[in-house]
Design a protein around this motif. Sequence first.
Motif: not given
Length: 230
Positions: A47, A50, A75, A77, A97, A101, A194, A196
């Motif tokens: 992650f 976001s 993941f 939130e 989060v 991660g 979001f 990643v």
Amino acid sequence: MNTKLLSALTATAAATALFGAGAPAQAFSFGTNGITFSQDTSVKFNFKESHGGYTSSLGIYTVKDSAATLVNTLFSETKSSDNESQNEWKGTLGNTVLGSGSAVFTFLANQIYTLGLNSGGNGSVYSTSALNSDSQQAVFGGKSSLGSALDTKTTKTFGAAGSYTDGIGSLFNGGTLISFDDRGGGNDKDFQDFTVSAEAVPEPMTMTGLALGLGGLVAARRRRASKTTS
């Protein structure tokens, strides 16, 4: 270390590197056209951050007959952002989060997958554009190129989205970024809601092959040394 042994070690390392370098060729797709591999492939996701105004979760879905089924949540939130609307609803690891991660998922050979971002009452969007009625809601790209583009973004439309539709090349070479637009703000297409990173996990066979090769070379050297002393 004698010259012959050094040369042999170098050759073994080179062969192992070539084996690893060949990995991308086996992948069918990792982008907005879907996720499919011709052999089981493990991918590590991390992650990043976001900027969506919703409490979202990112998962991996199997796809069959244009229907997506959740198989793993990567993941989630715990709230929509670190501090409401500050810094464009920014959410970070350890605040929005929780956990490490990091998550690893093994994609099975010849199975069709997609990534899906669920934003509660705002619904879900998928990394595969066809599942969004052909609307692109995710971008894929190398960390350096896509990362620089996203870092300079505000909530304005990300006009370069169509240039970032395939992450397969960087997936096996340093990792790729994947960033979603959750259709908030009137589907503003800023692709920061979001984000990643994803990187293929090296196959154990690669390291095992190198270890076996080195072990064989050491054993051969010992045998030669034994013959010389006798």
